[in-house]
Design an enzyme around this catalytic site. Structure first.
Site, PDB file in Angstrom:
ATOM      1  N   CYS A   1       0.870  -1.169   0.000  1.00 34.34           N
ATOM      2  CA  CYS A   1       0.000   0.000   0.000  1.00 34.34           C
ATOM      3  C   CYS A   1       0.909   1.222   0.000  1.00 34.34           C
ATOM      4  CB  CYS A   1      -0.906   0.013   1.233  1.00 34.34           C
ATOM      5  SG  CYS A   1      -1.967   1.488   1.329  1.00 34.34           S
TER       6      CYS A   1
ATOM      7  N   GLU B   1      -3.462   0.984  -6.770  1.00 39.27           N
ATOM      8  CA  GLU B   1      -2.410   0.049  -7.130  1.00 39.27           C
ATOM      9  C   GLU B   1      -2.263   0.058  -8.640  1.00 39.27           C
ATOM     10  OE1 GLU B   1       0.513  -1.134  -6.421  1.00 39.27           O
ATOM     11  OE2 GLU B   1      -0.347  -1.910  -4.557  1.00 39.27           O
TER      12      GLU B   1
END
Length: 271
Positions: free
Chosen positions: A2, A114
Site C-alpha cells: 500500500c 495500485e
C-alpha cells in the site's frame, strides 16, 4: 503493498463509524485523494488519555505521520521506507514487533491505489529481483462503499535534540499491514482487465471487518499468537476495482477527480 490511498471522509463521520470518544478538532485534516508516505493521516486507536486519572483505554481519532519510526531509531529518516509491515512477519521484525504487541491502530480510507503489472514482471517483483514499473492505476475499495479499515501499527519516537516542551519533541508515526492479495474474483470487476486483486498486485492492505475492530484495538491483548489470529484476510468477494487516471501517479495531483472511474484503461497502459 500500500503506497498510496484516498481518505476523504470527514472526521465527524469517522467519529460515528468507529465510536470515537476523543478527537481534537485542531487535528482535522483536509480530504486527501492522493495520500502518500510521510503525510499526516487519520488513525483510530485505543489508549489511556495523557495525564488522566482514569487509566482505561479511550478510543481516539488521531493525526499521525505515515511511515513508522521505531522508538529506538537514531533519526526519523527511515520512516518513509516503513509505510508497510507484512502480516506474515510483523510479530518478529525488530521494527514492528513491540508495536504489534502494544500499539495497534486502524487507518481509515476510502480505498487504495495500485498499478497493474504484467505477470512476468510481477513474478520478478515477488522474488525481489526487479522494481515494478508504474502502469495503469486502479482504485480498490469495498464494493458496498463502506470505510476501508486498514490494520495498522503506531509508534512514538523522541527527538532528543529538542526540549520536552517543543511541539516536535515527540513523533507519532504509523504503518499499514499488508497481506497476500486475494485470488478470488472481485465483487465488481472492470469490463476489461484484472479479475482479482492478485491480478493487480501480489500484496494488498489487510482490511479489518467491523467484527474485528475492538479486538484489534484492545491494548490488553498482547500475546503474539493471539494477535496473529486477527491477521486473517477478510472474506472474499467484498472488494471492487476500477481503472483511474494516470494523474494519480503524480503525488502533486490531489482532488476527487482522481477517483473517477474510467470506462477503459488509458491508451498505452493496457492490462
Amino acid at each position: 503493498m500500500c503506497g498510496r490511498y484516498a481518505a476523504s471522509r470527514r472526521p465527524e463521520d469517522l467519529v460515528g463509524t468507529f465510536d470515537i470518544e476523543k478527537w481534537e478538532p485542531e487535528e482535522t485534516l483536509a480530504p486527501d485523494y492522493n495520500v502518500a508516505p510521510t503525510k499526516q493521516v487519520y488513525a483510530v486507536l485505543d489508549r489511556p488519555l495523557k495525564d488522566a486519572d482514569d487509566e482505561r483505554p479511550v478510543r481516539q481519532l488521531r493525526s499521525l505521520t505515515w511511515g513508522l519510526v521505531p522508538s529506538w531509531a537514531k533519526s526519523p529518516e527511515g520512516g518513509a521506507r516503513m509505510i508497510n509491515a507484512r502480516a506474515e512477519t510483523v510479530h518478529e521484525k525488530p521494527s514492528y514487533r513491540r508495536a504489534f504487541a502494544a500499539r495497534r491502530c486502524i487507518v481509515p480510507a476510502d480505498g487504495y491505489y495500485e498499478w497493474v503489472t504484467g505477470a512476468q514482471e510481477r513474478d520478478l517483483e515477488v522474488e525481489g529481483r526487479k522494481k515494478r514499473p508504474r502502469k495503469q492505476p486502479y482504485f480498490v475499495l469495498p464494493a458496498d462503499g463502506s470505510v476501508f479499515a486498514m490494520a495498522g501499527l503506531y509508534e512514538f519516537w523522541r527527538d532528543r535534540t529538542l526540549p520536552d516542551d517543543h511541539p516536535r519533541a515527540w513523533w507519532v508515526t504509523c504503518s499499514v499491514i499488508t497481506t497476500e492479495a486475494e485470488t478470488t474474483p472481485l465483487a465488481v470487476a472492470p469490463a476489461e482487465g484484472p479479475r482479482s486483486l492478485a491480478d493487480i498486485h501480489p500484496r494488498m492492505p489487510l482490511m479489518l471487518t467491523p467484527d474485528r475492530w475492538d479486538a484489534w484495538l484492545d491494548p490488553a491483548r498482547t500475546d503474539p499468537d493471539d494477535l496473529r489470529s486477527l491477521l486473517q484476510p477478510p472474506p472474499a468477494g467484498l472488494m471492487r476495482a476500477y481503472p483511474v487516471s494516470t494523474a494519480v501517479s503524480n503525488v502533486r495531483n490531489n482532488g476527487p477527480e482522481l477517483l473517477k472511474e474510467l470506462e477503459a484503461p488509458e491508451e498505452g497502459t493496457l492490462f
